[in-house]
Design an enzyme around this catalytic site. Structure first.
Site, PDB file in Angstrom:
ATOM      1  N   HIS A  56       0.842  -1.204   0.000  1.00  0.00           N
ATOM      2  CA  HIS A  56       0.000   0.000   0.000  1.00  0.00           C
ATOM      3  C   HIS A  56       0.876   1.252   0.000  1.00  0.00           C
ATOM      4  O   HIS A  56       1.545   1.556   0.986  1.00  0.00           O
ATOM      5  CB  HIS A  56      -0.926  -0.030   1.226  1.00  0.00           C
ATOM      6  CG  HIS A  56      -1.871   1.118   1.266  1.00  0.00           C
ATOM      7  ND1 HIS A  56      -2.319   1.683   2.431  1.00  0.00           N
ATOM      8  CD2 HIS A  56      -2.459   1.830   0.266  1.00  0.00           C
ATOM      9  CE1 HIS A  56      -3.141   2.675   2.148  1.00  0.00           C
ATOM     10  NE2 HIS A  56      -3.229   2.788   0.846  1.00  0.00           N
ATOM     11  N   ASN A  95      -5.043   3.919   7.330  1.00  0.00           N
ATOM     12  CA  ASN A  95      -6.442   4.303   7.099  1.00  0.00           C
ATOM     13  C   ASN A  95      -7.353   3.989   8.276  1.00  0.00           C
ATOM     14  O   ASN A  95      -8.397   4.628   8.430  1.00  0.00           O
ATOM     15  CB  ASN A  95      -6.969   3.667   5.814  1.00  0.00           C
ATOM     16  CG  ASN A  95      -6.493   4.449   4.600  1.00  0.00           C
ATOM     17  OD1 ASN A  95      -6.254   5.647   4.700  1.00  0.00           O
ATOM     18  ND2 ASN A  95      -6.330   3.780   3.481  1.00  0.00           N
TER      19      ASN A  95
END
Ligand code: CAA
Length: 283
Positions: free
Chosen positions: A140, A190
């Site tokens: 990511h 996140n």
């Protein structure tokens, strides 16, 4: 296993950034888009970003030319047939991602590692549609990819140690700092960022403070490089909504419920920088 050739599925904001950093680090890269128009747009974005790096003295013109020569754009998945690693960066839709992983499993050589750049979707579900779940993990990256130094490496209960080590070396070769996260919704960044962004939208929605004051407060009060509403425009309101919905879907935690204003702005096409307008206007 040494990674020489990297495939990137999708040449949007994240896919083009990933392509750029891989090519700049010396890898041959093949990047795929669904049609010629989107491919051209993505490749133009890479050229623009590298030109900016040259003008800022981060890259020489010769290095840019060499990196550019290592990038091949395509609209065919079959061009991943000789890749050692393929990073998927298509839109945040699990069904679409599973389809991509299943195709990659058919096309790529058996030794190839398959990674997803998903921000929040389940890596295990993508691994499960392949015959090589031990070679599947999350990589990511953060936007803007050439500037942001972090890479979250997401491992599932099926990812092998060997895959983790190869991926770690690869990430470090891009100049990124690696953190390891479990395959749980939102990983590390996140899981913390999305509630913060959603709360900022709720503040605007309820008239608690102006968007400018919210951004200024966070920039100057917490020393963040940008306030949450400016950051939402950078990440994309649609992307943030996909992530929030995916996290709520799995966790049913009210912190991840998208405020109505966010959903309506996305419906209205106010997606942030990429559409020219989000919380702010961009020329
Ligand atoms: N390649 C290499 N370096 C580049 C470059 C490029 N293409 N373009 C710019 N740079 C360099 C510049 O030269 C500059 O370097 P110095 O500091 O050494 O001078 C540096 O990068 C910053 O560039 P700018 O001056 O153009 O930009 P800025 O100072 O206004 O900062 C920003 C812009 C980096 C975006 C900053 O505002 C920032 O960090 N914002 C927060 C971004 C963030 O939080 N991103 C994560 C989003 S969440 C996500 O992505 C994950 C998810 O799943 C949602």
């Amino acid at each position: 296993m040494e990674i020489k050739k990297v495939g990137v599925v999708g040449c949007g904001i994240m896919g083009s950034g990933i392509t750029e950093v891989c090519a700049r680090a010396g890898y041959q890269v093949v990047v795929r888009e669904v049609n010629d128009e989107l491919l051209k747009k993505g490749l133009d974005r890479i050229k623009e970003s590298m030109s900016k790096a040259v003008s800022r003295g981060k890259l020489t013109q010769a290095e840019m030319d060499a990196a550019w020569a290592r990038i091949k754009g395509t609209t065919s998945m079959e061009d991943f047939a000789d890749c050692d690693l393929v990073i998927e960066a298509v839109v945040e839709n699990l069904e679409l991602k599973k389809q991509v992983f299943s195709e990659l499993d058919r096309i790529t050589p058996p030794h190839a590692i398959l990674a997803s750049n998903t921000s929040s979707l389940c890596i295990t579900a993508m691994a499960a549609v392949t015959k090589r779940p031990d070679k599947v993990l999350g990589l990511h990256f953060f936007n803007p990819v050439p500037i942001m130094p972090l890479l979250e490496m997401v491992t599932t209960i099926l990812t092998s140690e060997e895959t983790v080590e190869i991926a770690r070396k690869f990430g470090e070769s891009l100049g990124k700092t690696i953190v390891v996260a479990k395959d749980s919704p939102g990983f590390i960044v996140n899981a913390l960022l999305i509630p913060f962004l959603l709360d900022a939208v709720r503040m605007v929605e309820s008239g608690y403070a102006t968007k400018e004051d919210i951004d200024t407060a966070i920039k100057l009060g917490l020393n963040h490089p940008m306030g949450p509403l400016t950051l939402l425009d950078l990440v994309g309101l649609d992307t943030t909504l996909y992530i929030a919905d995916a996290m709520y879907e799995e966790l049913k935690d009210p912190r991840y419920v998208a405020p109505p204003l966010l959903r309506r702005m996305v419906l209205a096409g106010k997606l942030g920088r990429k559409s020219g307008e989000g919380f702010y206007k961009y020329s």
